[in-house]
Write a protein that holds these residues in place. Structure first.
Motif, PDB file in Angstrom:
ATOM      1  N   UNK A  79       0.615  -1.194  -0.416  1.00  0.00           N
ATOM      2  CA  UNK A  79       0.149  -0.476   0.030  1.00  0.00           C
ATOM      3  C   UNK A  79       0.955   1.300   0.389  1.00  0.00           C
ATOM      4  N   UNK A  80       1.803   1.529   0.434  1.00  0.00           N
ATOM      5  CA  UNK A  80       2.679   2.424   0.831  1.00  0.00           C
ATOM      6  C   UNK A  80       3.700   2.698  -0.495  1.00  0.00           C
ATOM      7  N   UNK A  81       3.869   1.345  -1.137  1.00  0.00           N
ATOM      8  CA  UNK A  81       4.938   1.054  -2.071  1.00  0.00           C
ATOM      9  C   UNK A  81       6.172   1.777  -1.799  1.00  0.00           C
ATOM     10  N   UNK A  82       6.726   0.537  -0.867  1.00  0.00           N
ATOM     11  CA  UNK A  82       7.369   0.080  -0.358  1.00  0.00           C
ATOM     12  C   UNK A  82       8.074   1.346   0.518  1.00  0.00           C
ATOM     13  N   UNK A  83       7.658   2.328   1.237  1.00  0.00           N
ATOM     14  CA  UNK A  83       8.086   3.528   1.555  1.00  0.00           C
ATOM     15  C   UNK A  83       7.380   3.836   3.290  1.00  0.00           C
ATOM     16  N   UNK A  84       6.675   2.720   4.027  1.00  0.00           N
ATOM     17  CA  UNK A  84       6.199   2.432   5.053  1.00  0.00           C
ATOM     18  C   UNK A  84       6.968   3.215   6.160  1.00  0.00           C
ATOM     19  N   UNK A  85       6.043   3.570   6.894  1.00  0.00           N
ATOM     20  CA  UNK A  85       7.171   4.453   8.842  1.00  0.00           C
ATOM     21  C   UNK A  85       5.965   3.441  10.057  1.00  0.00           C
ATOM     22  N   UNK A  86       6.624   2.874  10.101  1.00  0.00           N
ATOM     23  CA  UNK A  86       5.938   1.663  10.976  1.00  0.00           C
ATOM     24  C   UNK A  86       5.960   1.979  12.336  1.00  0.00           C
ATOM     25  N   UNK A  87       5.239   1.760  12.982  1.00  0.00           N
ATOM     26  CA  UNK A  87       4.914   1.307  14.745  1.00  0.00           C
ATOM     27  C   UNK A  87       4.121  -0.133  14.844  1.00  0.00           C
ATOM     28  N   UNK A  88       4.823  -1.111  15.391  1.00  0.00           N
ATOM     29  CA  UNK A  88       4.193  -2.142  15.786  1.00  0.00           C
ATOM     30  C   UNK A  88       3.740  -2.262  17.743  1.00  0.00           C
ATOM     31  N   UNK A  89       2.425  -3.039  17.322  1.00  0.00           N
ATOM     32  CA  UNK A  89       1.405  -3.075  18.959  1.00  0.00           C
ATOM     33  C   UNK A  89       1.377  -4.085  18.915  1.00  0.00           C
ATOM     34  N   UNK A  90       1.897  -5.175  20.256  1.00  0.00           N
ATOM     35  CA  UNK A  90       1.784  -6.253  20.447  1.00  0.00           C
ATOM     36  C   UNK A  90       1.737  -6.616  21.996  1.00  0.00           C
ATOM     37  N   UNK A  91       1.469  -7.516  22.216  1.00  0.00           N
ATOM     38  CA  UNK A  91       1.538  -7.978  23.910  1.00  0.00           C
ATOM     39  C   UNK A  91       2.303  -9.351  24.049  1.00  0.00           C
ATOM     40  N   UNK A  92       3.566  -8.675  25.083  1.00  0.00           N
ATOM     41  CA  UNK A  92       5.105  -9.587  24.799  1.00  0.00           C
ATOM     42  C   UNK A  92       4.244 -11.215  26.304  1.00  0.00           C
ATOM     43  N   UNK A  93       2.663 -10.774  25.802  1.00  0.00           N
ATOM     44  CA  UNK A  93       1.821 -11.637  27.551  1.00  0.00           C
ATOM     45  C   UNK A  93       1.932 -12.977  26.712  1.00  0.00           C
ATOM     46  N   UNK A  94       1.164 -13.201  25.479  1.00  0.00           N
ATOM     47  CA  UNK A  94       0.853 -14.321  24.899  1.00  0.00           C
ATOM     48  C   UNK A  94       2.568 -14.526  23.744  1.00  0.00           C
ATOM     49  N   UNK A  95       2.191 -15.934  23.532  1.00  0.00           N
ATOM     50  CA  UNK A  95       3.622 -15.991  22.821  1.00  0.00           C
ATOM     51  C   UNK A  95       3.293 -16.140  21.013  1.00  0.00           C
TER      52      UNK A  95
END
Length: 376
Positions: free
Chosen positions: A189-205
């Protein structure tokens, strides 16, 4: 798809022939980037196709009726968990079982207590929906000691039996494929130019595994930037995500163009902050590596920041949990079936249940399971 990622991580400038160990000349960076985007688009387009015909089990034991089954849910505020529980209840009614639900509310102190309460209800079988099988092991051992079969949904990093635990089957789509498709969709979608933030929860493998895989895909994209990875407990999203979103906006500003997450629920609380900040929907794109909640479908349909979710077939997974349990009741083994990954976007949201704000594959799975159980 894994081959694509490995090639990018190890030798983004090399041709396919070099990756296979054959001598060749280096490929210009621009050409490698075009080839990468073309292959990424092929993967993403394949994941966005309508549900394929059923490729799961077609034979198995007839219904083992009259069973009592306990469901221990990680958190019934989570739309993915609710969708799976609804599927279990729907299938259990068909097969002839009585079901009792125990909700841990996303609280560590309640997880083992709810398992103890479930055991006290004297069930014939246990279904865990959400949670982590290894973290729950002290509460699962008493079930195993009594010979009570256990199946789960999203209780480990991979689908199938969970080694080192009494969980006979973890039902899930392949979490790593889910993560790759999500990250690749953002890159396309970004044409190969995405500035990314990732949200996760380390409580779950399973969540941490998906986040790590998304990060690897983003890092392999030469024109993309992994700005940040935020570890936020899913159960505390409402409390923590608004401030986290404001802090990220302050720190990264316009460089932050794509938000990826292991669950749609993060975006429930991030999107209003973006709106309050006066950000147009076109300035930020959100894509989730699960589960395909109603609110996610609404955001995608209305074009409100979210552009994709790799939705799980939640109701189908509920039926599969019942089928796997029925096989255990009959003295057999589990199928190990893993349903293919599916990306929901604005272009395909009207198909396969999207009009009802869910991903419900139109492949006849209910009728197939009825035939297996001889419950037509």
């Amino acid at each position: 798809m894994r081959g694509l990622l490995l090639a990018l991580q190890c030798a983004c400038m090399l041709s396919v022939a070099t990756a296979q160990g054959m001598p060749t000349a280096p490929v210009p960076a621009a050409s490698a980037a075009r080839d990468y985007l073309a292959e990424a688009k092929r993967v993403v387009d394949a994941a966005a196709q309508p549900a394929a015909p059923w490729n799961g089990p077609r034979n198995g034991p007839r219904a083992q009726p009259g069973k009592r089954v306990a469901i221990v849910a990680e958190d019934l505020r989570n739309g993915g968990i609710v969708g799976v529980v609804d599927g279990v209840l729907e299938a259990a009614k068909v097969i002839g079982w009585n079901v009792k639900i125990f909700d841990s509310g996303g609280t560590p102190d309640l997880r083992l207590k709810m398992l103890a309460n479930a055991l006290a209800s004297r069930p014939d079988g246990l279904v865990i929906v959400g949670g982590d099988a290894r973290a729950l092991l002290p509460g699962l051992r008493p079930f195993a000691e009594r010979g009570i079969p256990i199946v789960g949904w999203h209780v480990a990093a991979q689908a199938g039996p969970v080694p080192g635990t009494p969980v006979a089957m973890n039902v899930a789509t392949d979490p790593f494929e889910v993560a790759r498709v999500t990250a690749l969709a953002a890159i396309v979608q970004s044409g190969g130019h995405a500035g990314v933030v990732i949200f996760s929860d380390s409580n779950f493998r399973i969540a941490q595994g998906k986040a790590d895989e998304m990060a690897a895909v983003v890092r392999a994209c030469s024109g993309c930037t992994l700005l940040d990875m935020r570890d936020v407990a899913i159960s505390r999203s409402q409390e923590l995500i608004p401030d986290a979103t404001r802090a990220l906006l302050t720190r990264y500003g316009k460089r932050w163009t794509y938000a990826l997450a292991v669950n749609d629920i993060y975006f429930d609380y991030a999107a209003p902050v973006l709106t309050q900040a006066g950000m147009p929907s076109t300035a930020m794109a959100m894509l989730s590596a699960g589960d395909g909640s109603e609110s996610a479908f609404l955001r995608i349909r209305t074009g409100t920041f979210q552009t994709g979710t790799v939705a799980e077939p939640l109701n189908l997974h509920g039926w599969q949990l019942v089928d796997e349990m029925n096989r255990l009741f009959a003295g057999g083994g589990v199928t190990g079936y893993v349903f293919p990954v599916h990306l929901v976007t604005a272009d395909n949201i009207a198909t396969d249940g999207g009009d009802r704000l869910l991903y419900d594959p139109a492949n006849g799975y209910r009728d197939i399971y009825r035939r297996i159980w001889q419950r037509q």
